[in-house]
Every structure is written in C-alpha cells, then in structure tokens.
Design a protein around this motif. Structure first.
Motif, PDB file in Angstrom:
ATOM      1  N   ILE A 134       0.853  -1.197   0.000  1.00  0.00           N
ATOM      2  CA  ILE A 134       0.000   0.000   0.000  1.00  0.00           C
ATOM      3  C   ILE A 134       0.888   1.245   0.000  1.00  0.00           C
ATOM      4  N   TYR A 135       0.331   2.390  -0.375  1.00  0.00           N
ATOM      5  CA  TYR A 135       1.005   3.671  -0.123  1.00  0.00           C
ATOM      6  C   TYR A 135       0.606   4.079   1.295  1.00  0.00           C
ATOM      7  N   ALA A 136       1.436   3.792   2.241  1.00  0.00           N
ATOM      8  CA  ALA A 136       1.026   3.968   3.639  1.00  0.00           C
ATOM      9  C   ALA A 136       1.109   5.420   4.097  1.00  0.00           C
ATOM     10  N   LEU A 137       2.236   6.059   3.842  1.00  0.00           N
ATOM     11  CA  LEU A 137       2.442   7.411   4.396  1.00  0.00           C
ATOM     12  C   LEU A 137       1.341   8.369   3.977  1.00  0.00           C
ATOM     13  N   THR A 138       0.861   8.194   2.743  1.00  0.00           N
ATOM     14  CA  THR A 138      -0.135   9.132   2.215  1.00  0.00           C
ATOM     15  C   THR A 138      -1.573   8.678   2.477  1.00  0.00           C
ATOM     16  N   GLY A 139      -1.754   7.614   3.256  1.00  0.00           N
ATOM     17  CA  GLY A 139      -3.097   7.290   3.730  1.00  0.00           C
ATOM     18  C   GLY A 139      -3.777   6.098   3.096  1.00  0.00           C
ATOM     19  N   GLY A 140      -3.049   5.308   2.273  1.00  0.00           N
ATOM     20  CA  GLY A 140      -3.642   4.039   1.852  1.00  0.00           C
ATOM     21  C   GLY A 140      -4.148   3.972   0.435  1.00  0.00           C
ATOM     22  N   GLN A 141      -3.441   4.641  -0.496  1.00  0.00           N
ATOM     23  CA  GLN A 141      -3.827   4.499  -1.905  1.00  0.00           C
ATOM     24  C   GLN A 141      -3.292   3.180  -2.464  1.00  0.00           C
ATOM     25  N   VAL A 142      -3.875   2.770  -3.613  1.00  0.00           N
ATOM     26  CA  VAL A 142      -3.449   1.516  -4.229  1.00  0.00           C
ATOM     27  C   VAL A 142      -1.995   1.639  -4.700  1.00  0.00           C
ATOM     28  N   ALA A 143      -1.244   0.560  -4.547  1.00  0.00           N
ATOM     29  CA  ALA A 143       0.151   0.516  -5.005  1.00  0.00           C
ATOM     30  C   ALA A 143       0.253  -0.553  -6.093  1.00  0.00           C
ATOM     31  N   THR A 152      -8.736  -0.265  -1.100  1.00  0.00           N
ATOM     32  CA  THR A 152      -7.839   0.829  -0.714  1.00  0.00           C
ATOM     33  C   THR A 152      -8.646   2.112  -0.885  1.00  0.00           C
ATOM     34  N   THR A 153      -8.081   3.234  -0.464  1.00  0.00           N
ATOM     35  CA  THR A 153      -8.867   4.473  -0.559  1.00  0.00           C
ATOM     36  C   THR A 153      -9.097   4.871  -2.016  1.00  0.00           C
ATOM     37  N   THR A 154      -8.261   4.379  -2.941  1.00  0.00           N
ATOM     38  CA  THR A 154      -8.478   4.697  -4.361  1.00  0.00           C
ATOM     39  C   THR A 154      -9.081   3.535  -5.143  1.00  0.00           C
ATOM     40  N   THR A 155      -9.336   2.418  -4.455  1.00  0.00           N
ATOM     41  CA  THR A 155     -10.053   1.304  -5.105  1.00  0.00           C
ATOM     42  C   THR A 155     -11.183   0.875  -4.154  1.00  0.00           C
ATOM     43  N   GLY A 216      -4.082  -2.843   7.058  1.00  0.00           N
ATOM     44  CA  GLY A 216      -4.818  -3.808   7.877  1.00  0.00           C
ATOM     45  C   GLY A 216      -6.171  -3.279   8.338  1.00  0.00           C
ATOM     46  N   ARG A 217      -6.153  -2.064   8.889  1.00  0.00           N
ATOM     47  CA  ARG A 217      -7.390  -1.511   9.454  1.00  0.00           C
ATOM     48  C   ARG A 217      -8.445  -1.332   8.367  1.00  0.00           C
ATOM     49  N   HIS A 218      -7.995  -0.902   7.161  1.00  0.00           N
ATOM     50  CA  HIS A 218      -8.957  -0.662   6.078  1.00  0.00           C
ATOM     51  C   HIS A 218      -9.619  -1.945   5.580  1.00  0.00           C
ATOM     52  N   ILE A 219      -8.973  -3.094   5.788  1.00  0.00           N
ATOM     53  CA  ILE A 219      -9.606  -4.325   5.288  1.00  0.00           C
ATOM     54  C   ILE A 219     -10.091  -5.217   6.447  1.00  0.00           C
TER      55      ILE A 219
END
Ligand code: TPP
Ligand code: SF4
Length: 280
Positions: A134-143, A152-155, A216-219
C-alpha cells in the motif's frame, strides 16, 4: 555508586537523538530494519564488512524514514529516486556499499523504471524493498503491489489491477540476487541480507511487511497481531523454485525464498573492463 547502562549491540547503528521513531505501534518496518542492522553487526563481528562503507539510501514514505534513524552515511532522497542516488554513490566511489531501503511504492511504483534499469545494468547495490502492499504514508492508496480485490482508498470497490510480482520483475531484468522474505520470519531475512551484502551486482530482497494502521485496518484487521497472524498463514517458504513459479496472492499465498543467485559481473567491474580495454 556507578550507574551501569545496558548498551544494546545495535545501539551503535542508531541515532538515539532522533528517537522515538514515527512508526505506528505494531508496524513491520522496525522488524525489517532490525534484521538489516543485525546482519551488518554480525558481518562486522565476523570481520567480513566495514560498516563505515555502507551508504543507506531511502526515498519517501513510512519505510524511507529509516534513513533518519540509522548511524550510517545516509540520504533521504525524493520519492522514487533512491536507486539512481545509490548508483551515483557507487560510481563516484566504488569502494562504498550502497543499500537502498524503501517502500514498494517508492521502488516499483514511481521508481519502477529506475528499478528495471538498475537490475538490467546489474548495478552494484543492495535494494531492500519493504512491501506493505500500500502507499502507507499518504493514507492508503493503491500501489502496484496491492493484491487483487483489496480495498484501498483509491479502489473502494476492490483493486481491479493485477499487481507486480517484484521477484519475477527483478529476475527478468537481470538481477544477480533475488529473494523474498517476510517480517514473520526475521531470521531468514537477516541471513539473506548477510549473503546479499557480500555479493556484487544488483541484489534485490523484498520483505513482506505489515501496515496495521492503514492496510490492515482498512480491510478489517482489528489489531497488528491479527494482521501479522494472517500474513504468517499467507506466506509459504519454498526452496528450489523458479521466479516465474512464485505466487503473489493474498488469498492463495505468497511464496518466500531465495530465487536467483547469479555470479554475473556487476556494472562497476564491467565498466572497468571496458575502460581498461580502451585506448585511454
Ligand atoms: C514525486 C512525489 N509524488 C508523490 C509523493 C507523495 N508520496 C509520498 S510517500 C508516497 C507513497 C509511499 O508509499 P511507499 O513507497 O510504498 O512507502 P510506505 O509509506 O508504504 O512505506 C507518495 C505517493 C511525493 N512525496 N513525491
Ligand atoms: S502507516 Fe502503516 S507503514 Fe506507516 S508507520 Fe503506520 S503502520 Fe507503519
């Protein structure tokens, strides 16, 4: 009465004035970093490396913050640019040992082209990619490493993309050493880092990590322990398997092991041969 302080053997590789670190409780990055520091410490105690020659290079991201905490010559470079920076270090002074330690977004996302070409050149450096998927630092975008169907926040409906299998990528591009380990098996990781540190050419070690706070928290994982336990079930250690046969799937499993060990001359050796063979 004299105060006796317990000095940890790895303290000499850390900058206590920069602590506490910014990583969340239960984050896997510390396990990966500690495996690296233990590898360097053991090699130095065995008289096989001079840690003063290590140049520790990171890009940007949670993982990349490690360059601020270690007591090596270190550089915190722009996002995706750790590999070209490390290449410059090696070419300027071939005696140095560049180590890139960065996230999956940094290495095979924005820095993907540098990764491919450094492997193609068999550029002398060790790249440790901490893959929290994931892109963790920026808050959870798809990698590019996010498994299929993962939220993820973008999927928001689940990831429709096919992820990179970074092991296959590194192998096909020409790396001398390719391995994938996990923070669930830090001793195997440490031993692999020891081996790779002493080799020449492009060495790539992927480390599956846990990001309990975002991935983890997002899923739906409620604690770092839950996510760690799940990762431990997902990973499968396999010896003697070809890079093309490695699996990278959050449901079916992710293959761990050492997949490529080649003894091809590294870029610096090839460059020197060409220069000496010329008329200059
Ligand atoms: C050129 C550029 N683009 C985007 C960003 C924003 N950015 C910072 S870190 C990051 C992704 C980090 O993900 P990863 O490399 O996987 O590291 P992690 O935080 O997961 O350890 C992004 C997109 C940036 N700093 N610079
Ligand atoms: S956001 Fe994730 S990767 Fe970043 S420090 Fe927290 S747990 Fe670790």
């Amino acid at each position: 009465m004299a105060v006796i302080r317990n000095i940890h053997p790895l303290d000499r590789f850390l900058r206590p004035e920069r602590l506490p670190h910014m990583w969340c409780p239960g984050c896997g990055i510390g396990i990966a970093l500690s495996a690296f520091l233990r590898a360097v410490n053991e090699l130095e105690e065995e008289g096989r490396i001079d840690s003063r020659k290590i140049v520790f290079v990171t890009g940007i991201g949670c993982t990349a913050r490690a360059s601020g905490y270690v007591r090596f010559d270190a550089a915190h470079t722009p996002h995706g640019r750790a590999i070209p920076y490390a290449m410059g270090v090696k070419l300027a002074n071939p005696d140095l040992i560049p180590v890139v330690f960065s996230g999956d977004g940094d290495i095979v996302g924005i820095g993907g082209n540098h990764f491919i070409h450094a492997a193609r050149r068999n550029m002398d450096m060790l790249v440790i990619m901490v893959n929290n998927m994931i892109y963790a630092l920026t808050g959870g975008q798809v990698a590019p490493t996010t498994p299929e169907k993962i939220y993820t926040t973008t999927t928001p409906w689940g990831n429709p993309e096919r992820p990179f299998n970074a092991v296959t990528l590194a192998w096909i591009a020409g790396a001398n050493y390719v391995a994938r380990w996990s923070v669930t098996h830090p001793e195997l990781l440490k031993n692999s880092i020891k081996k790779a540190l002493l080799m020449e050419g492009f060495r790539f070690i992927e480390v599956l990590s846990i990001c309990p706070e975002v991935y983890g928290r997002h899923i739906g994982f409620r604690s770092p322990v839950e996510l760690y336990t799940h990762l431990r079930k997902v990973v499968k250690i396999r010896g003697k398997i070809r890079p093309l046969e490695t699996e990278y799937d959050w449901e079916r499993g992710i293959t761990l092991g050492e997949f490529v060990v080649r003894d091809e001359p590294g870029f610096v050796r090839r460059l020197m041969e060409v220069v000496k063979g010329g008329k200059a």
